[in-house]
Every structure is written in C-alpha cells, then in structure tokens.
Design a protein around this motif. Structure first.
Motif: not given
Length: 337
Positions: A127-133, A138-143, A244-247, A282-283
């Motif tokens: 969750g928060v320490l995995g793919m979710t987090g 990265f989606g928020l900060l980098d995009i 940011a288009a996540c899903g 995974t980017d």
C-alpha cells in the motif's frame, strides 16, 4: 511436499468479472533446487489494473497480482528463511521463486526482499510503502508538479492511491478536493485526512460542487477514474493546468466496442493550454527507494494516514477483487491469506 492453492484464469473477463472466470486449484510443489526459495503468502493486493492487465495473458495463467510473502524454506543465502519478499507472484498461497529467472518479473520488477518496518504491518509494502504509495508520490510530484497555494482535485479519492495523493498535496500546502462515492468516504477524507472538500458523485452534482469549492478554477487534477467525471473536472481547470492520468476505472469493465461516451475535451485543452500525461509506476523503478523513505517519514511524523480494507481468507480473493472494483473498500484493499 508442499501443496499450493492458486486461482487460474479459465475465461477472460467480459464486462463485470464473474466467479466462473477463475478456478481455484491445488498443486503439489517440487523439491527446491539450488538458488531457489519457497514463500508463503501473507497479504495479497487487489488493484484496478488487474481487471485490464489480465486480458494480456493467455487462458490458464495464474491470476495476476502482487503479494507480501514470508520465506519458509531456502536454498539461497541471499534470501534466508524468516525474511519477507514482495513480488508479482499472482494469486497463489505458496510459490517457489528463482530470483535469477524472469518468471515472476512484472514490467521489469523482480521479487525482492522488503525492509523491516518494525511495528508497522508488512501489508504496507503493498500500500502506502508499495506501488500505491509510489504511484501517488511520483504521479503527483513529477507530473502535476504542484505548487503551494494551488488547487488539486483527485478522483477515486476514497481509494488507496487517491487518499494518499490528497494527503501529500496537503503536506505541500495545496487546497484539496476529493471526488468519491459515499458519504462515509467523504467524511473520512475531510474529517480525518484533512481534505478541504469532498464530493459524493452518486448523490451530488459534481459540476456544481466543484464551482462552489474552487470558484477560481483548478490547477491540478489527479485522475483515477476517467469518464464524464474527469471531463467535468477538466472543463473547470485554469490556464496551464496539469493532469496526471493514473487510471480509468470507470471504463475497465465496459465492453471495448461500446465504451462510455464523454464530452469532447480538445477545446478546453487548446484554449487553456492544459497538459495531460499518463504513467506507469514502474517508470520510476530506479527511484523507488525515494518514495518509500519519504512516505515512511511522513507516516512516522503523523502527516500521512492510511486505512486498509482487509478480507481474510485466500479463498475470498475474488470477492475482495470485485468489491474493490465496485468501490466497497476504503483505502487499500487487501486479502490476508
């Protein structure tokens, strides 16, 4: 000999997944070879991407997904008994892993040992320490590249990624509006997570609510759902807004030949010079440690809260999966084997 249970895909999902699309089977695992280790699943993740990614695999594969598992036997000194790993092992109770093989690679990520997080549950690695987090971070900060004082809207805000995104935005000094699907989730977002405003799209007019919550417009949009809700948000974005288009969970169970229609977006993109970028978590595989450490820091500082909806019993994987697709979970949806 160890007996493993696993869910096999016997029919590709069409529209809403059905129990008959999967079959629970039992198999006897072979003796470990040098370099291999045996793990037993502790927590398994159920995520929206599984609904669409499964279609890429042939009939007969183990249903896809990641899990945190404990090493119970090993012939590999780098993976000793008692340690935990996270890996894309699928819906199975026991797995023999050869870390030098590509069998359990997922988009280039191999099964790996997870760090000890002491008194925190190992489930957080899903969750928060995995793919979710990492998706949220990265989606928020980098995009979206948010700036203090801006307005962010996040859809699917009651889920694992959306609730995480909103909290990071609050840490950074943004005004945050969440769109979700129940009054209970709205209260959780505002009263516990600190969102400035929450909209229940099932009972409220999203367009009216957004104009009330952000009368001067929206700077950033973190999109987990797609569809007409996203169109409504995009038509209220300011000049140079970032998306940011996540899903696109609103369409995951739709018939590909008749996808839901939404209002044309190009005029808004052109005249307001909007930017929209999709991503796969995974980017940022080479920066994974950065997001884990930052999210862990925020947890310890009390700035990042999380909630898990845990279904107990491996045999209930399908029910947990469908419940997540229907929005029955609050926060991260998991199964405890």
């Amino acid at each position: 000999m160890v007996k493993a249970k696993r869910f096999v895909v016997v029919k590709h999902f069409q529209n809403d997944p059905k129990p008959s699309d999967l079959q629970l089977v039992e198999e006897e695992l072979p003796v470990l070879q040098n370099g291999e280790f045996l793990v037993q699943a502790e927590y398994l993740s159920v995520d929206p991407y599984m609904r669409v990614y499964t279609q890429r695999y042939p009939i007969g594969v183990t249903m896809i997904g990641s899990q945190v598992a404990k090493i119970i036997e090993s012939k590999n000194t780098e993976f000793p008994v008692g340690k935990r790993i996270i890996g894309h092992l699928g819906w199975r109770t026991h797995t023999i892993v050869n870390p030098y093989s590509s069998e359990y690679d997922f988009l280039g990520i191999k099964p790996a040992l997870v760090p000890d997080i002491k008194d925190l549950s190992p489930s957080l690695h899903l969750g928060v320490l995995g793919m979710t987090g990492s998706s949220a971070y990265f989606g928020l900060l980098d995009i979206c590249k948010p700036k203090q004082g801006e307005v962010l809207v996040v859809s699917g805000a009651g889920g694992a990624v959306g609730s995480h995104v909103g909290q990071i935005a609050k840490i950074l000094g943004l005004a945050v509006i969440g769109i979700t699907d129940s009054d209970e989730k709205c209260k959780w977002l505002v009263e516990e997570l600190g969102f400035d405003y929450a909209v229940d799209y099932k009972t409220e007019d999203v367009e009216v609510c957004l104009k009330k919550a952000a009368p001067k417009g929206i700077d950033c949009y973190f999109d987990n759902v797609g569809g007409e809700i996203s169109t409504i948000v995009i038509y209220q974005m300011k000049n140079y807004g970032r998306i940011a288009a996540c899903g696109s969970i609103s369409a995951y169970s739709a018939d590909p030949s008749s996808l839901p229609k939404s209002t044309i977006l190009q005029p808004q993109f052109v005249f307001n010079r909007l930017k929209m970028e999709s991503f796969l978590v995974t980017d940022w595989h080479d920066r994974w440690h950065e997001s884990v450490q930052k999210n862990l820091q925020w947890i310890h500082e009390g700035k990042l809260l999380y909630r898990e909806t845990i279904t107990k019993g491996f045999e209930n994987m399908f029910d947990a999966f469908v419940g997540m697709l229907q929005g029955k979970n609050i926060g991260k949806a998991l199964v405890q084997a």
